[in-house]
Design an enzyme around this catalytic site. Structure first.
Site, PDB file in Angstrom:
ATOM      1  N   ASP A   1      30.887  32.226  31.962  1.00  0.00           N
ATOM      2  CA  ASP A   1      29.775  33.006  32.514  1.00  0.00           C
ATOM      3  C   ASP A   1      30.258  34.368  33.006  1.00  0.00           C
ATOM      4  OD1 ASP A   1      27.102  33.394  33.473  1.00  0.00           O
ATOM      5  OD2 ASP A   1      27.786  32.942  35.515  1.00  0.00           O
TER       6      ASP A   1
ATOM      7  N   HIS B   1      26.951  36.524  32.907  1.00  0.00           N
ATOM      8  CA  HIS B   1      27.056  36.382  34.375  1.00  0.00           C
ATOM      9  C   HIS B   1      25.703  35.970  34.986  1.00  0.00           C
ATOM     10  CE1 HIS B   1      29.514  37.863  38.084  1.00  0.00           C
ATOM     11  NE2 HIS B   1      28.713  36.879  38.433  1.00  0.00           N
ATOM     12  N   LEU B   2      25.292  34.748  34.633  1.00  0.00           N
ATOM     13  CA  LEU B   2      23.954  34.270  35.041  1.00  0.00           C
ATOM     14  C   LEU B   2      23.988  33.253  36.180  1.00  0.00           C
ATOM     15  CD1 LEU B   2      22.129  33.707  31.605  1.00  0.00           C
ATOM     16  CD2 LEU B   2      21.916  35.620  33.210  1.00  0.00           C
ATOM     17  N   GLY B   3      25.194  32.950  36.706  1.00  0.00           N
ATOM     18  CA  GLY B   3      25.298  31.881  37.701  1.00  0.00           C
ATOM     19  C   GLY B   3      24.299  32.003  38.839  1.00  0.00           C
TER      20      GLY B   3
ATOM     21  N   GLU C   1      32.966  43.455  32.798  1.00  0.00           N
ATOM     22  CA  GLU C   1      31.564  43.104  32.490  1.00  0.00           C
ATOM     23  C   GLU C   1      30.726  44.372  32.353  1.00  0.00           C
ATOM     24  OE1 GLU C   1      30.271  40.270  35.445  1.00  0.00           O
ATOM     25  OE2 GLU C   1      31.613  38.746  34.676  1.00  0.00           O
TER      26      GLU C   1
ATOM     27  N   ALA D   1      33.263  31.220  37.809  1.00  0.00           N
ATOM     28  CA  ALA D   1      33.749  31.838  39.055  1.00  0.00           C
ATOM     29  C   ALA D   1      33.918  33.344  38.853  1.00  0.00           C
ATOM     30  CB  ALA D   1      35.039  31.170  39.493  1.00  0.00           C
TER      31      ALA D   1
ATOM     32  N   ASP E   1      42.815  22.424  45.478  1.00  0.00           N
ATOM     33  CA  ASP E   1      42.505  23.546  46.371  1.00  0.00           C
ATOM     34  C   ASP E   1      43.528  23.513  47.503  1.00  0.00           C
ATOM     35  OD1 ASP E   1      41.469  25.285  48.343  1.00  0.00           O
ATOM     36  OD2 ASP E   1      39.414  24.953  47.633  1.00  0.00           O
TER      37      ASP E   1
HETATM   38  N1  LIG Z   1      28.763  33.152  38.267  1.00  0.00           N
HETATM   39  C1  LIG Z   1      28.167  33.589  39.359  1.00  0.00           C
HETATM   40  O1  LIG Z   1      27.117  34.206  39.302  1.00  0.00           O
HETATM   41  C2  LIG Z   1      28.763  33.291  40.704  1.00  0.00           C
HETATM   42  C3  LIG Z   1      27.919  33.125  41.807  1.00  0.00           C
HETATM   43  C4  LIG Z   1      28.486  32.816  43.042  1.00  0.00           C
HETATM   44  C5  LIG Z   1      29.845  32.731  43.177  1.00  0.00           C
HETATM   45  N2  LIG Z   1      30.634  32.932  42.100  1.00  0.00           N
HETATM   46  C6  LIG Z   1      32.089  32.856  42.219  1.00  0.00           C
HETATM   47  O2  LIG Z   1      32.421  31.541  42.568  1.00  0.00           O
HETATM   48  C7  LIG Z   1      33.442  31.575  43.554  1.00  0.00           C
HETATM   49  C8  LIG Z   1      33.315  30.330  44.398  1.00  0.00           C
HETATM   50  O3  LIG Z   1      32.146  30.398  45.177  1.00  0.00           O
HETATM   51  P1  LIG Z   1      31.994  29.491  46.490  1.00  0.00           P
HETATM   52  O4  LIG Z   1      30.724  29.878  47.113  1.00  0.00           O
HETATM   53  O5  LIG Z   1      32.264  28.083  46.150  1.00  0.00           O
HETATM   54  O6  LIG Z   1      33.208  30.045  47.376  1.00  0.00           O
HETATM   55  P2  LIG Z   1      33.965  29.283  48.527  1.00  0.00           P
HETATM   56  O7  LIG Z   1      34.671  30.328  49.315  1.00  0.00           O
HETATM   57  O8  LIG Z   1      33.048  28.354  49.241  1.00  0.00           O
HETATM   58  O9  LIG Z   1      35.046  28.379  47.748  1.00  0.00           O
HETATM   59  C9  LIG Z   1      36.150  28.916  47.099  1.00  0.00           C
HETATM   60  C10 LIG Z   1      37.271  27.914  47.207  1.00  0.00           C
HETATM   61  O10 LIG Z   1      38.359  28.381  46.417  1.00  0.00           O
HETATM   62  C11 LIG Z   1      39.546  27.971  47.093  1.00  0.00           C
HETATM   63  N3  LIG Z   1      40.722  28.675  46.587  1.00  0.00           N
HETATM   64  C12 LIG Z   1      41.185  29.904  46.928  1.00  0.00           C
HETATM   65  N4  LIG Z   1      42.312  30.160  46.245  1.00  0.00           N
HETATM   66  C13 LIG Z   1      42.566  29.075  45.471  1.00  0.00           C
HETATM   67  C14 LIG Z   1      43.602  28.751  44.567  1.00  0.00           C
HETATM   68  N5  LIG Z   1      44.629  29.576  44.311  1.00  0.00           N
HETATM   69  N6  LIG Z   1      43.525  27.552  43.931  1.00  0.00           N
HETATM   70  C15 LIG Z   1      42.507  26.694  44.173  1.00  0.00           C
HETATM   71  N7  LIG Z   1      41.528  26.948  45.061  1.00  0.00           N
HETATM   72  C16 LIG Z   1      41.554  28.123  45.688  1.00  0.00           C
HETATM   73  C17 LIG Z   1      39.238  28.228  48.558  1.00  0.00           C
HETATM   74  O11 LIG Z   1      40.110  27.509  49.406  1.00  0.00           O
HETATM   75  C18 LIG Z   1      37.805  27.760  48.659  1.00  0.00           C
HETATM   76  O12 LIG Z   1      37.724  26.408  49.068  1.00  0.00           O
HETATM   77  C19 LIG Z   1      33.176  32.880  44.330  1.00  0.00           C
HETATM   78  O13 LIG Z   1      34.354  33.400  44.892  1.00  0.00           O
HETATM   79  C20 LIG Z   1      32.626  33.797  43.278  1.00  0.00           C
HETATM   80  O14 LIG Z   1      33.652  34.576  42.731  1.00  0.00           O
HETATM   81  C21 LIG Z   1      30.130  33.206  40.870  1.00  0.00           C
HETATM   82  O1  LIG Z   2      25.231  39.765  41.422  1.00  0.00           O
HETATM   83  C1  LIG Z   2      25.080  38.711  40.831  1.00  0.00           C
HETATM   84  O2  LIG Z   2      24.037  38.266  40.411  1.00  0.00           O
HETATM   85  C2  LIG Z   2      26.290  37.830  40.672  1.00  0.00           C
HETATM   86  C3  LIG Z   2      26.644  37.261  41.983  1.00  0.00           C
HETATM   87  C4  LIG Z   2      27.700  36.233  41.982  1.00  0.00           C
HETATM   88  O3  LIG Z   2      28.703  36.440  41.078  1.00  0.00           O
HETATM   89  C5  LIG Z   2      28.232  36.110  43.380  1.00  0.00           C
HETATM   90  O4  LIG Z   2      29.423  36.241  43.595  1.00  0.00           O
HETATM   91  O5  LIG Z   2      27.396  35.848  44.255  1.00  0.00           O
END
Ligand SMILES: NC(=O)c1ccc[n+]([C@@H]2O[C@H](COP(=O)([O-])OP(=O)(O)OC[C@H]3O[C@@H](n4cnc5c(N)ncnc54)[C@H](O)[C@@H]3O)[C@@H](O)[C@H]2O)c1
Ligand SMILES: O=C(O)CC[C@@H](O)C(=O)O
Length: 311
Positions: A253, A276-278, A258, A228, A171
């Site tokens: 996921d 997309h169940l995260g 989507e 992610a 990161d």
């Molecule tokens: N599947 C889901 O339902 C779900 C739910 C919540 C979040 N997410 C995804 O997960 C991601 C992460 O969530 P989070 O809460 O940990 O976010 P966060 O902002 O706490 O962490 C994201 C991290 O990614 C790092 N980053 C940015 N660019 C980068 C790069 N090029 N290489 C490596 N690291 C890099 C940032 O510095 C940060 O530390 C969200 O942005 C979202 O897209 C998905």
């Molecule tokens: O809407 C959703 O349930 C997905 C949310 C998740 O991807 C997020 O970024 O918080």
């Protein structure tokens, strides 16, 4: 004073809707229906979405009264935050509301990959008893590579360290001096990890970050997990790589589009795919709903009638 109009264009918990309805005129629709969304936004004061609604400049153009966009979740990649800021529209989200849920699903996908759980279950459902084909590997002593060491990445690290995995993280923007987690460059992480898991946002800078070159660095025995965002991985390159068996498999996921329709990834035997169940736990949805409703109501405060207890 008429109640502010709040458009809710994705599913929200009943408790969140009740809070909003106590102060606002709440109208529901499916945000994928752009025509209905445009029509509803002409007199809307607030719009609340999850990941199913794309809030781009065209949507914001149709909303002359809009004060706030609420995202009941974390990722803001479906909201044009630059156009919103230029128009004075607040964008609020619920960071942290679903961290544990995503981390727990990620653990599940890592274990499912190492032990072929979904393929083996499917095969037994089909009436087959193919034990030797589904021999897996232990996670203990193997290496996990975490790309994106933010809220979710850190929680995954903690949980997988308890499985006795060696944990690497990449990161460029985070401090990774964190117990037994070792900071590495992306290429080194890809080349040395037995499981690579992605936890970074999708931005113009991260779209396609994992492409053909990066996939070719992975071990033929490794697994890629993406909870992610779709589009961080180049899906055409991933399809080709998985057909060639390098990496050995992927658990996804999220997808670039989507739902992913007829994506060839869905037909590959070495892919575990989820819709997309995260964040889809009752706990995370309640937290996200509460937080975003509170923030949206705060933005609408000038339009709200004072409550009887407040006067
Ligand atoms: N599947 C889901 O339902 C779900 C739910 C919540 C979040 N997410 C995804 O997960 C991601 C992460 O969530 P989070 O809460 O940990 O976010 P966060 O902002 O706490 O962490 C994201 C991290 O990614 C790092 N980053 C940015 N660019 C980068 C790069 N090029 N290489 C490596 N690291 C890099 C940032 O510095 C940060 O530390 C969200 O942005 C979202 O897209 C998905
Ligand atoms: O809407 C959703 O349930 C997905 C949310 C998740 O991807 C997020 O970024 O918080």
């Amino acid at each position: 004073m008429p109640s502010p109009i709040v458009i809710v264009s994705d599913a929200l918990p009943g408790e969140t809707l009740a809070v909003l309805k106590s102060a606002c005129d709440v109208r529901h629709l499916d945000g994928r229906d752009r025509k209905a969304l445009f029509a509803a936004l002409t007199d809307a004061d607030a719009l609340i979405v999850r990941s199913g609604t794309r809030v781009d400049a065209e949507v914001l153009d149709r909303a002359p009264r809009l004060r706030v966009v609420g995202r009941a979740g974390v990722g803001l990649d479906n909201v044009d935050t630059i156009t919103a800021a230029a128009r004075g529209i607040a964008v609020v989200n619920a960071p942290g509301s679903n961290t544990v849920s995503v981390a727990e699903l990620t653990v599940g996908l890592i274990v499912a990959s190492a032990r072929h759980i979904t393929a083996a279950a499917r095969s037994l459902e089909d009436g087959q008893w193919r034990r030797s084909e589904f021999a897996g590997v232990e996670l203990a002593g193997r290496t996990l590579g975490i790309v994106g060491y933010g809220r979710v990445g850190r929680q995954v690290a903690r949980r997988m360290a308890a499985f006795d995995m060696r944990v690497l993280a990449h990161d460029p923007y985070a401090d990774i001096a964190d117990g037994d987690v070792h900071a590495t460059g992306l290429d080194e992480l890809l080349a040395t990890s037995d499981v690579v898991t992605l936890h970074l946002p999708r931005t113009p800078g991260t779209a396609g970050l994992i492409g053909a070159r990066e996939l070719s660095l992975m071990k033929p025995t490794a697994y890629l997990v993406n909870t992610a965002r779709g589009g961080i991985v180049d899906e055409s390159a991933l399809t080709r790589a998985l057909r060639e068996g390098r990496p050995a498999g992927a658990a996804l996921d999220v997808f670039a589009t989507e739902p992913p329709g007829s994506s060839p990834l869905l037909a590959l035997p070495n892919v575990v795919a989820l819709p997309h169940l995260g964040a889809s736990t009752h706990d995370a949805q309640l937290r996200a709903g509460r937080e975003v409703a509170g923030k949206v109501l705060a933005e609408l405060a000038p339009l709200l009638s004072p409550s009887p207890t407040a006067v």
